[in-house]
Motif scaffolding. Structure first.
Motif, short mmCIF file in Angstrom:
data_model
loop_
_atom_site.label_atom_id
_atom_site.label_comp_id
_atom_site.label_asym_id
_atom_site.label_seq_id
_atom_site.Cartn_x
_atom_site.Cartn_y
_atom_site.Cartn_z
N GLN A 72 0.83 -1.20 0.00
CA GLN A 72 0.00 0.00 0.00
C GLN A 72 0.86 1.26 0.00
O GLN A 72 0.60 2.20 -0.74
N ILE A 73 1.89 1.25 0.83
CA ILE A 73 2.81 2.40 0.89
C ILE A 73 3.55 2.56 -0.42
O ILE A 73 3.67 3.68 -0.95
N SER A 74 4.03 1.46 -0.98
CA SER A 74 4.79 1.52 -2.25
C SER A 74 3.92 2.02 -3.39
O SER A 74 4.32 2.90 -4.15
N VAL A 75 2.73 1.46 -3.52
CA VAL A 75 1.84 1.88 -4.61
C VAL A 75 1.37 3.32 -4.38
O VAL A 75 1.29 4.11 -5.33
N GLY A 76 1.10 3.69 -3.12
CA GLY A 76 0.71 5.06 -2.82
C GLY A 76 1.79 6.04 -3.19
O GLY A 76 1.52 7.08 -3.80
N ALA A 77 3.04 5.71 -2.86
CA ALA A 77 4.16 6.60 -3.22
C ALA A 77 4.33 6.68 -4.73
O ALA A 77 4.56 7.77 -5.28
N ALA A 78 4.21 5.55 -5.42
CA ALA A 78 4.34 5.55 -6.88
C ALA A 78 3.21 6.36 -7.52
O ALA A 78 3.44 7.13 -8.47
N ALA A 79 1.99 6.21 -7.01
CA ALA A 79 0.86 6.98 -7.54
C ALA A 79 1.06 8.47 -7.29
O ALA A 79 0.75 9.31 -8.15
N SER A 80 1.61 8.80 -6.13
CA SER A 80 1.88 10.19 -5.79
C SER A 80 2.86 10.81 -6.78
O SER A 80 2.61 11.86 -7.35
N VAL A 81 3.97 10.13 -6.99
CA VAL A 81 5.00 10.62 -7.92
C VAL A 81 4.43 10.68 -9.34
O VAL A 81 4.66 11.65 -10.08
#
Length: 174
Positions: free
Chosen positions: A72-81
């Motif tokens: 969740q954190i990884s995908v959230g960070a990737a979506a953010s970027v």
């Protein structure tokens, strides 16, 4: 983790809606020292809101798909970027080109009347609002050479413009 993602999603949506309503695309609401009249600074409300929204949306999507906290954190960070890159790389330049294609340039503001929204100190800047020749409400950073502070809600006359500020003088009430 779910509460953090929901909070990021909600804060991002509210901040993006606020940025849309207030109208930040003119570069007048920049955070930090990056802006000098050349568009929206990297640390603008819209960019930060886009990043927060992307993190919340990406993380929540992964949560609902059954992913664990790390995913969740990884995908959230990737979506953010990804959303910030999309906004800054594709959408923002398009919006700025559209703005520069308008029939009225900033020089058309000279001679307009408006009012002070954030008081203008003697050696600093504040914010004014006025109606442009097209009939749209404009909020802009303003400076004044007046010897006194121009308080909130006082009437102003726009005497000059530059890339970052409109220059104003106070207009006495009749």
């Amino acid at each position: 983790m779910t509460a953090v993602l929901i909070a990021c999603f909600a804060v991002g949506v509210v901040a993006l809606a606020g940025s849309l309503v207030v109208g930040e695309f003119g570069g007048d609401h920049q955070i930090g020292a990056g802006g000098h009249g050349d568009g929206i600074s990297f640390l603008s409300l819209t960019t930060i809101a886009t990043a927060i929204f992307g993190f919340g949306a990406g993380g929540l999507g992964t949560k609902f798909a059954g992913g664990g906290d790390a995913l969740q954190i990884s995908v959230g960070a990737a979506a953010s970027v990804g959303l910030v890159a999309l906004f800054r790389g594709l959408l923002l330049p398009y919006l700025q080109r559209q703005q520069s294609n308008s029939h009225f340039g900033r020089s058309s503001y000279i001679g307009l009347l408006g009012r002070v929204e954030l008081s203008i100190p003697v050696d600093g800047w504040g914010e004014v609002s006025f109606v442009d020749p097209d009939g749209s409400r404009v909020r802009a950073k303003a400076k004044s050479a007046e010897p006194n502070v121009l308080p909130t809600a006082s009437r102003i006359y726009i005497t000059d413009v530059d890339d970052e500020f409109v220059h104003v003088v106070g207009v006495p009430e009749i």
